[in-house]
Design a protein around this motif. Sequence first.
Motif, PDB file in Angstrom:
ATOM      1  N   SER A 395       0.764  -1.259   0.121  1.00 29.36           N
ATOM      2  CA  SER A 395       0.160   0.144   0.038  1.00 29.36           C
ATOM      3  C   SER A 395       0.877   1.277   0.106  1.00 29.36           C
ATOM      4  O   SER A 395       2.005   1.235   0.518  1.00 29.36           O
ATOM      5  N   PRO A 422     -15.186   1.245  -1.727  1.00 30.09           N
ATOM      6  CA  PRO A 422     -13.591   0.765  -1.336  1.00 30.09           C
ATOM      7  C   PRO A 422     -13.334  -0.299  -2.445  1.00 30.09           C
ATOM      8  O   PRO A 422     -13.912  -0.775  -3.043  1.00 30.09           O
ATOM      9  N   MET A 423     -11.961  -0.230  -2.870  1.00 28.97           N
ATOM     10  CA  MET A 423     -11.316  -1.137  -3.802  1.00 28.97           C
ATOM     11  C   MET A 423     -11.745  -0.799  -5.076  1.00 28.97           C
ATOM     12  O   MET A 423     -11.587  -1.974  -5.812  1.00 28.97           O
ATOM     13  N   LYS A 464      -6.496   2.625  -5.725  1.00 32.65           N
ATOM     14  CA  LYS A 464      -7.671   2.174  -5.097  1.00 32.65           C
ATOM     15  C   LYS A 464      -7.463   2.669  -3.736  1.00 32.65           C
ATOM     16  O   LYS A 464      -6.531   2.798  -3.191  1.00 32.65           O
ATOM     17  N   ASP A 466      -8.889   1.710   0.296  1.00 34.88           N
ATOM     18  CA  ASP A 466      -9.621   0.443   0.894  1.00 34.88           C
ATOM     19  C   ASP A 466     -10.518   1.141   2.003  1.00 34.88           C
ATOM     20  O   ASP A 466     -10.584   2.257   2.288  1.00 34.88           O
ATOM     21  N   SER A 467     -11.300   0.439   2.846  1.00 36.18           N
ATOM     22  CA  SER A 467     -12.267   0.583   3.793  1.00 36.18           C
ATOM     23  C   SER A 467     -11.412   1.362   5.135  1.00 36.18           C
ATOM     24  O   SER A 467     -12.098   2.121   5.718  1.00 36.18           O
ATOM     25  N   TRP A 472      -3.959   2.311  -2.707  1.00 35.74           N
ATOM     26  CA  TRP A 472      -3.174   1.312  -3.068  1.00 35.74           C
ATOM     27  C   TRP A 472      -2.800   1.579  -4.683  1.00 35.74           C
ATOM     28  O   TRP A 472      -3.843   1.931  -5.412  1.00 35.74           O
TER      29      TRP A 472
END
Length: 596
Positions: A395, A422-423, A464, A466-467, A472
């Motif tokens: 990450s 997310p993502m 991306k 994430d939560s 990323w």
Amino acid sequence: MSRPAHPIEPSSDQITKLSSSFSKVPNLTDYAGEYMRFTWRDAWRLLDGLPGEKGYNIAHEAVDRHAAGPKADKVAIRWLGKSGDRREFTYRDLSEATSRFANALINLGVLPGERVFVLMGRLPELYVAVLGALKARCVVSPLFSAFGPEPIATRVEIGDGRVLVTTLGLYRRKVESVRAKLAGLAHVILVGDETFEDAGLHAWSALMETASASFAIAPTDPEDMALLHFTSGTTGRPKGAIHVHGAIAAHHMTGIYALDLHDDDVFWCTADPGWVTGTSYGILAPLTNGVTSVVVEAEFDAQTWYSVLQRERVNVWYTAPTAIRMMMRLGSDVVKSYDLSALRFMASVGEPLNPEAVVWGQEAFGIPFHDNWWQTETGGIMIANFAALPIKPGSMGLPLPGIAAAIVRRLKNGGVDGIDTPMVEGELALRKGWPSMMRGYLNEEERYRKCFVGDWYLTGDLAKRDSDGYFWFVGRADDVIKSAGHLIGPFEVESALMEHPAVAEAAVIGIPDPTVGEVVKAFVALKPGHEPNENLRKELLGHARKRLGPAVSPKQIDFRANLPKTRSGKIMRRLLRARELGLPEGDLSTLESDEK
């Protein structure tokens, strides 16, 4: 577009567990609270400003304010020559030397705003020239000493260089042949004490000896142009990204937050100042934070570097993924033969750091590498893995306080819309307003405007979120591979290949396919002891297919002794693609290593 959600503290059951013991309390322990409270107005209050409220000058914040205070006799730069020489400059020494150079420029008739290019290896004079020119309110542009004549001439021509500071050897090999077409280049200052008949050539020592060591920095607007960093595009001429004196507030704060610099630290950034990291974090951030900065003239050699870490008792180390992967080739046992107990924090930048490199850092050094993300255009670190927070290997990390980051999709009407799920992949965007944001591309206003939509800077990087708020990296927007309706980021494929014990480095591109649009092709460099052959090729294809699935895994693999890289360590995927498809290779001036 929708506002980005505030980053949150990651939950402990979703993260890689790392040691929570610290030799020093990290600067940023309450990330969520600091992110919510932070303002750039507060950050400015940590700096002095010029006496008499005459603005902010980078050299004053990095050098003179320390030289006038209790840190005057503290070592600012500890230079280690490749022949074994060693020189130390206290903040007082550095203030006097940079004042001499500022006066030398004025004595030559160089005016504020005129461009001073610096072309040399990591010599002490480079650091004095950069900071002295900033004192004189000139615009500084550092160049890689490995550039050839044409890349040097192109940049000096685009930047309308008035002064070039270099060595006699570099001048004769790389500048003399192109100087005639650089009509605006009035002065060439050559490090050394030789004399010259050419009126435009000046000996560094003669200029410095006759210049005063006292210099009062004139009023400097924080928006005055200070630095010009060139970045190469896929095609066409390089772009000159403009940065201002006010950028020093970001250099200062990112040194505190992202690099966890403490007052008594010994810091080492391995980057060459010809790359923006080598200026922002090899010169400015450690100095403005008042720490001791180690400068190593020699190029990479793993065991030499380990010796430097041991002998100089380095506390904070900032390096590049390419160097980390080269160290990984030698194995962790080599590292463990050195006493690196002083080393508290390691960070990496230049391209995404593969997850296995983060884990290897923990295995070899006892602490992980903390990846971070930024660009020439951002001027400083924007997203980072912080000392006190857990790392998710692979990450980019979390946005720094003061940085609003979002994942967006471009709309047909020219706007953008935020992606909150997310993502889900989109383009990484940053809200305008941080101090080190580029203020333009020199003489290319339209190109600059295209980087922004409303209040958002569009980075051109696909990512991306994430939560937990971690970002990323997927790939550059122009690197993404489209295959049978799938969008494939090269980094994910490269990371999977590098998990194989035979693979040292990997680069992935898309090549046209009449059925699926593009198929994935990988180029692989092997570790010592492994020979390229058809059996290994099949083994790697199977390994990737098992890890990634048939839609994403490479369909072809070529072995290479080396992969083409820039001098900052980034693998040049676009060059591999150009050669594979017979396309124009574009600007190769930053090419470091190559194996066609």
